[in-house]
Design an enzyme around this catalytic site. Structure first.
Site, mmCIF file in Angstrom:
data_model
loop_
_atom_site.group_PDB
_atom_site.id
_atom_site.type_symbol
_atom_site.label_atom_id
_atom_site.label_comp_id
_atom_site.label_asym_id
_atom_site.label_seq_id
_atom_site.Cartn_x
_atom_site.Cartn_y
_atom_site.Cartn_z
ATOM 1 N N CYS A 114 -41.399 -42.674 -35.650
ATOM 2 C CA CYS A 114 -40.166 -43.202 -36.258
ATOM 3 C C CYS A 114 -39.326 -43.913 -35.202
ATOM 4 O O CYS A 114 -38.832 -45.025 -35.420
ATOM 5 C CB CYS A 114 -39.336 -42.079 -36.882
ATOM 6 S SG CYS A 114 -40.130 -41.190 -38.218
ATOM 7 N N CYS A 119 -39.437 -37.203 -34.932
ATOM 8 C CA CYS A 119 -40.607 -38.046 -35.191
ATOM 9 C C CYS A 119 -40.711 -39.189 -34.171
ATOM 10 O O CYS A 119 -39.920 -40.137 -34.208
ATOM 11 C CB CYS A 119 -40.510 -38.597 -36.613
ATOM 12 S SG CYS A 119 -41.745 -39.835 -37.028
#
Length: 109
Positions: free
Chosen positions: A32, A29
């Site tokens: 993230c 991700c």
């Protein structure tokens, strides 16, 4: 930011003294990863007032299900073992600080 696992979650989060923010993330991700420096800066700014931990959704399946995390990144605010707020998606520092203030009233007073 300390990493938590399904087995360490009770001690690190649910039984913690004081408020805790869990960052649910995944290795793949990009948002993230982009949020990590922001959260580390907030963690330093709020040192002693709130604990920040991270949980990889691929390795913390029980925690991901327990907190009903459906997308990453996700932030979950926990105080005294109870979820006080949840936020999904990447956000800038000021937005996260505003969310922390709402999740833990009086924390930064």
């Amino acid at each position: 930011m300390k990493s938590v696992t399904d087995s360490s979650l009770p001690a690190d989060v649910l039984q913690a003294k004081g408020p805790v923010v869990i960052k649910f993330e995944a290795r793949w991700c990009q948002p993230c990863k982009a949020m990590t420096p922001t959260l580390e800066a907030i963690e330093k700014e709020l040192a002693g007032k709130v604990t920040f931990v991270k949980a990889d959704v691929e390795h913390c399946v029980a925690a991901t299900q327990r907190f009903k995390v459906g997308q990453v990144p996700a932030l979950v605010a926990v105080k005294d073992g109870i979820v006080t707020s949840m936020k999904t998606g990447a956000a800038p520092k000021q937005e996260i600080l505003k969310w922390v203030d709402l999740a833990f009233p009086g924390l930064r007073d």
